[in-house]
Design an enzyme around this catalytic site. Structure first.
Site, short mmCIF file in Angstrom:
data_model
loop_
_atom_site.label_atom_id
_atom_site.label_comp_id
_atom_site.label_asym_id
_atom_site.label_seq_id
_atom_site.Cartn_x
_atom_site.Cartn_y
_atom_site.Cartn_z
N HIS A 9 1.42 10.94 7.61
CA HIS A 9 2.50 10.07 8.62
C HIS A 9 2.73 10.60 9.94
O HIS A 9 2.86 9.88 10.68
CB HIS A 9 4.05 10.29 7.70
CG HIS A 9 3.87 9.62 6.41
ND1 HIS A 9 3.23 8.32 6.30
CD2 HIS A 9 4.01 9.96 5.21
CE1 HIS A 9 3.31 8.06 5.09
NE2 HIS A 9 3.99 8.87 4.12
N HIS A 42 -4.89 11.61 2.71
CA HIS A 42 -5.42 10.60 2.02
C HIS A 42 -6.02 9.48 2.92
O HIS A 42 -5.51 8.72 3.95
CB HIS A 42 -3.96 9.64 1.32
CG HIS A 42 -4.37 8.60 0.32
ND1 HIS A 42 -3.19 8.16 -0.30
CD2 HIS A 42 -5.39 8.07 0.17
CE1 HIS A 42 -3.76 7.18 -1.09
NE2 HIS A 42 -5.11 7.16 -0.79
N ARG A 44 -7.09 6.09 2.89
CA ARG A 44 -6.79 4.93 2.32
C ARG A 44 -7.96 4.01 2.68
O ARG A 44 -8.42 4.01 3.58
CB ARG A 44 -5.52 4.28 2.58
CG ARG A 44 -4.33 5.20 1.95
CD ARG A 44 -3.07 4.70 2.18
NE ARG A 44 -2.80 3.65 1.20
CZ ARG A 44 -2.08 3.82 0.25
NH1 ARG A 44 -1.20 4.72 0.00
NH2 ARG A 44 -1.87 2.47 -0.59
N ARG A 48 -4.60 2.98 6.97
CA ARG A 48 -3.47 2.60 7.54
C ARG A 48 -3.09 3.90 8.32
O ARG A 48 -2.19 3.78 9.37
CB ARG A 48 -2.48 2.08 6.61
CG ARG A 48 -2.08 3.25 5.71
CD ARG A 48 -0.89 2.80 4.70
NE ARG A 48 -1.00 1.68 3.80
CZ ARG A 48 -0.40 1.22 2.74
NH1 ARG A 48 0.69 1.89 2.85
NH2 ARG A 48 -0.72 0.28 1.84
N GLU A 69 -6.88 12.94 -0.88
CA GLU A 69 -6.62 11.91 -2.04
C GLU A 69 -7.48 10.60 -1.56
O GLU A 69 -7.79 10.47 -0.38
CB GLU A 69 -5.12 11.45 -1.93
CG GLU A 69 -4.14 12.58 -2.03
CD GLU A 69 -2.86 12.02 -1.69
OE1 GLU A 69 -2.49 10.98 -1.38
OE2 GLU A 69 -2.08 13.23 -1.69
N THR A 100 1.90 5.36 -2.73
CA THR A 100 1.34 5.34 -4.04
C THR A 100 2.55 5.21 -4.99
O THR A 100 3.51 6.12 -5.25
CB THR A 100 0.55 6.81 -4.26
OG1 THR A 100 -0.14 7.13 -3.11
CG2 THR A 100 -0.22 6.84 -5.34
N HIS A 213 5.34 13.77 -4.78
CA HIS A 213 5.67 12.54 -4.34
C HIS A 213 7.33 12.40 -4.45
O HIS A 213 8.03 12.79 -5.37
CB HIS A 213 5.29 11.26 -5.47
CG HIS A 213 5.35 10.24 -4.74
ND1 HIS A 213 6.21 9.26 -4.40
CD2 HIS A 213 4.05 9.72 -4.21
CE1 HIS A 213 5.92 8.34 -3.68
NE2 HIS A 213 4.62 8.41 -3.33
N1 PXP Z 1 1.01 13.38 -3.69
C1 PXP Z 1 0.28 12.23 -3.70
C2 PXP Z 1 -0.81 12.18 -4.92
C3 PXP Z 1 0.62 11.25 -3.03
O1 PXP Z 1 -0.01 10.19 -2.91
C4 PXP Z 1 1.50 11.62 -2.12
C5 PXP Z 1 1.83 10.58 -1.14
O2 PXP Z 1 1.11 10.33 -0.10
C6 PXP Z 1 2.12 12.91 -2.04
C7 PXP Z 1 1.84 13.68 -2.87
C8 PXP Z 1 3.26 13.18 -1.20
O3 PXP Z 1 4.45 12.24 -1.37
P1 PXP Z 1 5.57 12.16 -0.14
O4 PXP Z 1 5.13 11.70 0.94
O5 PXP Z 1 6.73 11.28 -1.07
O6 PXP Z 1 6.01 13.66 -0.25
#
Ligand code: PXP
Length: 265
Positions: A9, A42, A44, A48, A69, A100, A213
């Site tokens: 982010h 990640h 993607r 993005r 990821e 996700t 997550h």
């Molecule tokens: N683990 C995975 C596999 C994810 O896809 C994400 C989101 O990008 C996260 C962890 C982290 O989630 P959050 O941003 O909600 O802490």
């Protein structure tokens, strides 16, 4: 317990202006200084946030292990395998999703997942799957060749939000209004119990167990208490909090909550 910090982010903020700042690469010294154990990103399909240049720069400069990821997209996987991160975690991806949603559907994609995991392992990278927390998914993950699973804590986090969060701007507000607090409390207890049961089951299979997550400094404790979970990956709440207190402090707050729950100093 190891903490992976998901720095996507920072790139989301950069991409909102399509310029070069803020650069997620510059997060690395703060992660290290705060005591994080891993960098998670990640790549993607829609790029993005993180892009190929970020992957290369982060891998070149990180002294922490990098967990990447990825969807099952063949081109992306080929690129990532050539970069040799510490681990690659296969996740489901839908273009229209905000983040996700749910773990990988293992039954529907067995062949593709098994061959992706094989390719990852052959490149000397830890092959991991992001899955919903069920015993069946653990068994299947192991059989398909995963050596690490990341349990999707989204359900736990959503129920926690319905019970304790400010729902005025969440997608869960209508559902929450339909349930009593007792129902939500019981659902939360069940989801923690289930995460515990599934994590122990996976650990007994010989899998390295991670989770993530929707976790934040307030709700991470119940998950961190589960001894069989060896790693947490947390992104949005850390970067959101960092806007106010800085990245090092935001990571420190999460680590304090984890250590308190684990009974460490
Ligand atoms: N683990 C995975 C596999 C994810 O896809 C994400 C989101 O990008 C996260 C962890 C982290 O989630 P959050 O941003 O909600 O802490």
């Amino acid at each position: 317990m190891n903490l992976g910090v998901n720095i996507d982010h920072i790139a989301t903020l950069r991409e909102s202006r399509q310029i070069s700042e803020p650069n997620p690469l510059y997060a690395l010294p703060y992660l290290q200084a705060a005591g994080a154990n891993q960098v998670t990103i990640h790549l993607r399909e829609d790029r993005r946030h993180i892009c190929e240049d970020d992957v290369c720069a982060i891998l070149a400069q990180s002294s922490l292990p990098v967990n990447i990821e990825s969807s099952l997209n063949a081109e992306i996987l080929e690129f990532l395998c050539a970069q040799r991160p510490h681990s690659i975690t296969l996740v489901p991806e839908r273009r229209e999703e905000i983040t996700t949603e749910g773990g990988l559907e293992l039954q529907a994609n067995e062949q593709r997942i098994a061959s992706a995991l094989e390719k990852i392992a052959k490149a000397g990278i830890v092959p991991a799957l992001f899955v919903d927390p069920t015993r069946e998914n653990m068994q299947k993950s192991y059989e398909l060749g995963a050596r690490k699973v990341e349990l999707h804590t989204g359900h736990y986090a959503n129920v926690w939000l319905m019970l304790h969060g400010n729902l005025s701007r969440t997608r869960h507000s209508i559902k929450a209004l339909q349930k009593s607090r007792e129902e939500l409390r019981s659902e939360l207890d069940t989801s923690v119990w289930n995460l515990h049961d599934v994590a122990v089951f996976a650990q007994n299979l010989g899998l390295h167990v991670a989770a993530g997550h929707g976790l934040n400094a307030q709700n991470v404790g119940e998950v961190a208490k589960i001894g069989a979970i060896a790693e947490l990956n947390i992104g949005h709440s850390i970067i959101g909090r960092a806007v106010f207190v800085g990245l090092k402090e935001a990571i420190g707050e999460i680590l304090d909550a984890i250590n308190k729950a684990r009974g460490a100093s």
